[in-house]
Write a protein that holds these residues in place. Structure first.
Motif, mmCIF file in Angstrom:
data_model
loop_
_atom_site.group_PDB
_atom_site.id
_atom_site.type_symbol
_atom_site.label_atom_id
_atom_site.label_comp_id
_atom_site.label_asym_id
_atom_site.label_seq_id
_atom_site.Cartn_x
_atom_site.Cartn_y
_atom_site.Cartn_z
ATOM 1 N N CYS A 214 0.847 -1.189 0.000
ATOM 2 C CA CYS A 214 0.000 0.000 0.000
ATOM 3 C C CYS A 214 0.885 1.242 0.000
ATOM 4 N N VAL A 215 0.480 2.246 -0.748
ATOM 5 C CA VAL A 215 1.110 3.571 -0.723
ATOM 6 C C VAL A 215 -0.031 4.567 -0.651
ATOM 7 N N CYS B 167 8.200 17.047 12.552
ATOM 8 C CA CYS B 167 9.445 17.357 11.842
ATOM 9 C C CYS B 167 9.166 18.519 10.891
ATOM 10 N N HIS B 168 10.213 19.091 10.284
ATOM 11 C CA HIS B 168 9.987 20.300 9.488
ATOM 12 C C HIS B 168 9.442 20.033 8.084
ATOM 13 N N TYR B 169 9.325 18.792 7.655
ATOM 14 C CA TYR B 169 8.611 18.464 6.418
ATOM 15 C C TYR B 169 7.211 18.026 6.845
ATOM 16 N N LYS B 170 6.192 18.694 6.367
ATOM 17 C CA LYS B 170 4.836 18.546 6.901
ATOM 18 C C LYS B 170 3.863 17.742 6.040
ATOM 19 N N TYR B 171 4.356 17.032 5.026
ATOM 20 C CA TYR B 171 3.457 16.337 4.099
ATOM 21 C C TYR B 171 3.740 14.835 4.092
ATOM 22 N N PRO B 172 3.094 14.082 5.014
ATOM 23 C CA PRO B 172 3.405 12.659 5.163
ATOM 24 C C PRO B 172 2.686 11.748 4.169
ATOM 25 N N PHE B 173 3.384 10.658 3.839
ATOM 26 C CA PHE B 173 2.753 9.534 3.143
ATOM 27 C C PHE B 173 3.321 8.255 3.729
ATOM 28 N N GLN B 174 2.634 7.149 3.463
ATOM 29 C CA GLN B 174 3.030 5.873 4.054
ATOM 30 C C GLN B 174 3.277 4.832 2.980
ATOM 31 N N VAL B 175 4.214 3.948 3.289
ATOM 32 C CA VAL B 175 4.527 2.813 2.430
ATOM 33 C C VAL B 175 4.449 1.567 3.312
ATOM 34 N N LEU B 176 3.440 0.746 3.079
ATOM 35 C CA LEU B 176 3.287 -0.502 3.817
ATOM 36 C C LEU B 176 3.978 -1.591 3.008
ATOM 37 N N HIS B 177 4.928 -2.280 3.642
ATOM 38 C CA HIS B 177 5.659 -3.349 2.962
ATOM 39 C C HIS B 177 5.922 -4.467 3.955
ATOM 40 N N THR C 59 3.401 0.076 -8.352
ATOM 41 C CA THR C 59 3.023 -1.065 -7.501
ATOM 42 C C THR C 59 1.565 -1.489 -7.654
ATOM 43 N N ARG C 60 0.788 -0.825 -8.473
ATOM 44 C CA ARG C 60 -0.656 -1.089 -8.508
ATOM 45 C C ARG C 60 -1.030 -2.492 -8.963
ATOM 46 N N ASN C 61 -0.113 -3.189 -9.633
ATOM 47 C CA ASN C 61 -0.396 -4.559 -10.065
ATOM 48 C C ASN C 61 0.255 -5.612 -9.167
ATOM 49 N N ASN C 62 0.772 -5.180 -8.013
ATOM 50 C CA ASN C 62 1.370 -6.137 -7.083
ATOM 51 C C ASN C 62 0.322 -7.154 -6.631
ATOM 52 N N ASN C 63 0.779 -8.378 -6.365
ATOM 53 C CA ASN C 63 -0.126 -9.456 -5.952
ATOM 54 C C ASN C 63 -0.530 -9.370 -4.488
ATOM 55 N N ASN C 64 0.222 -8.616 -3.688
ATOM 56 C CA ASN C 64 0.015 -8.621 -2.239
ATOM 57 C C ASN C 64 -0.607 -7.330 -1.707
ATOM 58 N N LEU C 65 -1.294 -6.576 -2.549
ATOM 59 C CA LEU C 65 -1.905 -5.326 -2.088
ATOM 60 C C LEU C 65 -2.965 -5.605 -1.030
ATOM 61 N N VAL C 66 -3.072 -4.691 -0.061
ATOM 62 C CA VAL C 66 -4.070 -4.851 0.995
ATOM 63 C C VAL C 66 -5.434 -4.340 0.513
ATOM 64 N N PRO C 67 -6.535 -4.940 0.989
ATOM 65 C CA PRO C 67 -7.854 -4.436 0.601
ATOM 66 C C PRO C 67 -8.203 -3.140 1.336
ATOM 67 N N LYS C 68 -7.643 -2.969 2.555
ATOM 68 C CA LYS C 68 -7.918 -1.783 3.364
ATOM 69 C C LYS C 68 -6.626 -1.291 4.005
ATOM 70 N N LEU D 20 -0.811 -4.496 13.278
ATOM 71 C CA LEU D 20 -1.027 -5.180 12.003
ATOM 72 C C LEU D 20 -2.508 -5.438 11.728
ATOM 73 N N ALA D 21 -3.400 -4.778 12.465
ATOM 74 C CA ALA D 21 -4.840 -4.931 12.236
ATOM 75 C C ALA D 21 -5.209 -4.476 10.827
ATOM 76 N N ALA D 22 -6.215 -5.134 10.266
ATOM 77 C CA ALA D 22 -6.699 -4.747 8.938
ATOM 78 C C ALA D 22 -7.095 -3.275 8.965
ATOM 79 N N GLY D 23 -6.882 -2.603 7.846
ATOM 80 C CA GLY D 23 -7.195 -1.183 7.756
ATOM 81 C C GLY D 23 -8.674 -0.899 7.915
ATOM 82 N N CYS D 24 -8.997 0.373 8.000
ATOM 83 C CA CYS D 24 -10.389 0.772 8.220
ATOM 84 C C CYS D 24 -10.986 1.506 7.009
ATOM 85 N N ILE D 25 -10.171 1.714 5.969
ATOM 86 C CA ILE D 25 -10.665 2.382 4.755
ATOM 87 C C ILE D 25 -10.186 1.577 3.544
#
Length: 175
Positions: free
Chosen positions: A80-81, A92-102, A128-137, A157-162
């Motif tokens: 997930c990205v 921190c002084h960079y204010k625009y976060p994103f996440q990479v789940l691997h 990564t959109r065609n990866n086989n292991n993408l999370v549903p949430k 590691l709980a399943a996501g909520c969105i």
């Protein structure tokens, strides 16, 4: 100047040795420690990130010294990205976060501005959109103090909520 077959444009860099080594993005960003061990401290480090067709790598860069590889993630292992939507003050002084789940880890990366974040999220999702292991949430907010801020679940590691849509925000290229 050389023609870069990855981007279809002229560059002042050395041409790619293979398509997998083509640099798609590179920029100084901030990463939060992944706290892989329970006793690991939470900290923020400036790192030089490099995205190729096969991996996301980050390096420590000290002025006047060669970059030192500090970590890398094979793109095929990314689940997930997504942009992090948060109601807390970014410490921190960079204010625009994103996440990479691997694998079973979550990497929080902070960009200096909205456009930079959008470029990274767009390009990572495209690769990564065609990866086989993408999370549903996924979890749209931070994991802090033993719980998810979005849904208050206490299992990291709980399943996501969105619902995760790997094509959302990746359908049009950012400016």
């Amino acid at each position: 100047r050389v023609w870069d077959r990855c981007t279809g444009s002229w560059k002042r860099t050395v041409p790619c040795q293979t398509m997998n080594n083509c640099v798609l993005l590179e920029e100084q960003l901030i990463k939060k420690s992944q706290q892989k061990r329970r006793t690991s401290p939470s900290n923020f480090k400036v790192r030089f990130f490099v995205l190729t067709k096969s991996k996301l790598a980050y390096f420590e860069h000290r002025h006047g010294k060669k970059r030192t590889l500090k970590g890398s993630i094979e793109l095929s292992r990314i689940k997930c990205v997504e942009i992090v939507k948060s109601d807390i003050t970014i410490p921190c002084h960079y204010k625009y976060p994103f996440q990479v789940l691997h694998d079973n880890y979550l990497l929080y990366v902070f960009a200096p501005n909205r456009e930079s974040r959008q470029r990274w999220v767009f390009t990572l999702k495209e690769e990564t959109r065609n990866n086989n292991n993408l999370v549903p949430k996924y979890h749209p907010n931070f994991w802090i103090d033993g719980k998810w801020r979005c849904c208050a679940q206490t299992e990291k590691l709980a399943a996501g909520c969105i619902e995760y849509d790997p094509t959302k925000n990746a359908s049009k290229k950012p400016l």
